[in-house]
Write an enzyme that holds these catalytic residues in place. Sequence first.
Site, PDB file in Angstrom:
ATOM      1  N   SER A 246      43.527  57.770 -10.475  1.00  0.00           N
ATOM      2  CA  SER A 246      44.076  57.224 -11.712  1.00  0.00           C
ATOM      3  C   SER A 246      43.035  56.318 -12.345  1.00  0.00           C
ATOM      4  CB  SER A 246      45.336  56.426 -11.408  1.00  0.00           C
ATOM      5  OG  SER A 246      44.975  55.233 -10.739  1.00  0.00           O
ATOM      6  N   LYS A 247      43.391  55.767 -13.487  1.00  0.00           N
ATOM      7  CA  LYS A 247      42.442  54.935 -14.239  1.00  0.00           C
ATOM      8  C   LYS A 247      41.885  53.796 -13.392  1.00  0.00           C
ATOM      9  CE  LYS A 247      43.510  56.145 -18.878  1.00  0.00           C
ATOM     10  NZ  LYS A 247      44.876  56.534 -19.214  1.00  0.00           N
ATOM     11  N   ARG A 248      42.681  53.362 -12.449  1.00  0.00           N
ATOM     12  CA  ARG A 248      42.263  52.317 -11.530  1.00  0.00           C
ATOM     13  C   ARG A 248      40.964  52.682 -10.807  1.00  0.00           C
ATOM     14  NH1 ARG A 248      44.479  51.739  -6.761  1.00  0.00           N
ATOM     15  NH2 ARG A 248      45.714  53.618  -7.011  1.00  0.00           N
ATOM     16  N   HIS A 249      40.774  53.965 -10.575  1.00  0.00           N
ATOM     17  CA  HIS A 249      39.592  54.415  -9.838  1.00  0.00           C
ATOM     18  C   HIS A 249      38.378  54.618 -10.732  1.00  0.00           C
ATOM     19  CE1 HIS A 249      42.996  55.751  -7.249  1.00  0.00           C
ATOM     20  NE2 HIS A 249      42.221  55.229  -6.321  1.00  0.00           N
ATOM     21  N   GLY A 250      38.529  54.322 -12.011  1.00  0.00           N
ATOM     22  CA  GLY A 250      37.411  54.529 -12.920  1.00  0.00           C
ATOM     23  C   GLY A 250      37.771  55.593 -13.932  1.00  0.00           C
TER      24      GLY A 250
END
Length: 482
Positions: free
Chosen positions: A253-257
Site C-alpha cells: 500500500s501507499k505506506r510502502h512507498g
Amino acid sequence: MSKPRVRFAPSPTGPLHIGGARSALFNYLIAAHQGGELVLRIEDTDLDRSRREYEDEIIKSLRWLGLTWSEGVDVGGDNGPYRQTERLSIYQEYVEKLLESGQAYYCFCTEAELEAQRKSLMEQGETPRYLGKCRYLSEEEKQEKLAQGIKPTIRFKVPENQVYVVHDLVRGKVAFESENIGDFIIVKSDGIPTYNFAVVIDDSLMGITHVVRAEEHLTNTPRQLMIYEALNLKRPEFAHISLILGNDRQKMSKRHGATSLIQYREMGYLPEALFNFLALMGWSPEGEEEILSPEEIIKSFSLERVAKSPAVFDLDKLNWINQQYIKRLNNEELNLRLQPFFNQSVYRQQLESLSGGQMEVLLGDLRDRLVCLGEVDQQLQVFFGDIEYQEKALEVLRQENVMLVLDKFAGELPDFTNPAEIKRFIKTIVKQTKLKPKDVFMPLRCALTGQVHGPDLPDIITVWGKQKTLSRIEHTVAMLKN
Ligand code: GLU
C-alpha cells in the site's frame, strides 16, 4: 494450451497500480508466449468512481511498460465495444434470460433493511449475506412495489447446497459452498450491472480462454461460475496470482512507498527494468539469470512456474535491476532518457553549457552511478553544486605536503580536453614530488570536491574545465589559510 485469448480488465478508478501492472504483464506474457491474443477491456460500471482520465492514464502506463494488445478499447476489434458502459444492451439480454427462467429476481429491500440483516448475522457470528427475502414475493407484491415507483435491484438466485470447484492453474483445486453465498446483485437499482455479472458475459462473448487476475478475485469466482452455469456458457480456465506484499509482508500500500506505475516512471525507473522486475514477481525462470530481455521472458514464461505464495515487493532488487539496465545504455540512449530529468534539473544551465566532449564524460560517470534517473541531481551535486567540506576531507587537507601538491597542480595544470590528459598530468606530479600516488590524488580530490569519495577525479576536472578547476583550488587554499 492452444492459442489462448486472455484479457486485462482494469477498472478506471485510479492510476495503474503496480499489482495491476503485474496482472497485465502476466496476461501479455501468456498471449505472447503462445501466439495468443490479449484484449484490453475497461470495467467502468462503478459510475461514481470511474474516470476517463484514469482510463487514459492506465493505457499510457501499459504502453510505457511495453505491452501491446490486439483488441481493446483504444485499438478496436471484432468483439467490442470494449468499455462496459457501452455494452449495457448486451447485458440486458442476458438479465432477461435469467429473469424469465426464474434464476434471477427483483429485490426491493432498502439499504436500511439490508444493513440490519448484515448486522444481525454478524452478531450471530455468521457470514453476512442476503437471506432471500424478495425471492418469495408474489407477482402481485412485485407489481405493487413497481407501481409505487421503487427501483429494484436484480439478484441472482444462488443454487442451494452446491459446491463450486475451480481448478485454478496457480492455486490448484479450490472449492466453495453455495451455502455461504447469499443471492447477489447482478443489476443495481440504476440499471447498471455489477462486476460479477458483466465480467462473465464479457469474458464469454469475447472468447476469453484464460482468466488470469489477482488473488483478491478468487472469492468472486464461485459467483461467476454460477452465472456461467445458469446461462449455459462455457467457462474459461482460471488462474489467480498472489498478492504483492510490502517488505513487512503486509499488502502493498501507499505506506510502502510508490504504488502506481506512473510514479516509478517519474522516479526514473526504466520500463524494461520494471518489465523484468514485475515478471519476476511471482514467476521464476528456470536458470539463475535474473536480467532477462522481454524476448527471453516471453520465450520461457509459463503459469506452471508462477508461485502460489505471495510476491514480496523488494525495492532493493528493483534498484539493482534498474541499475543493470542503465549500465547497458550507450551514451546517446542514456542522454535521451535523461532529457526529462535534465530539463527539470536545478543544474540545467550548467548542463546546457557543457561541450559535447564534457557531456560524454559526464554521461559515462552517471551511467556508473545512477540507480534511477530521477536521482540525477544528487549525482550532479559534486559537479555543479557548491563545495561542502566533509570532516574527513578536512583531515586529509591538514596533512603535510598538501600545499605542495595543490601549488604544483594549480601552477602547472596544462590545457586539456579529456580525462586521460589530466590523469597523465597528475602522474607527473607523483613522479616529481616522489609522493605516493594516494598522497597526491587524495588531497586533490578533497581540495576540489570537499569529499573523500566520488566520481573519477579526472572526469570531474574535465567536466569543469580549467578555469573552474583553478578557482576551486584557490577557494580551498584560501579556506585552509584562514
Ligand atoms: N475490473 C476488475 C479489477 O480491476 C478486474 C477483475 C478481473 O480481472 O476479473 O479488479
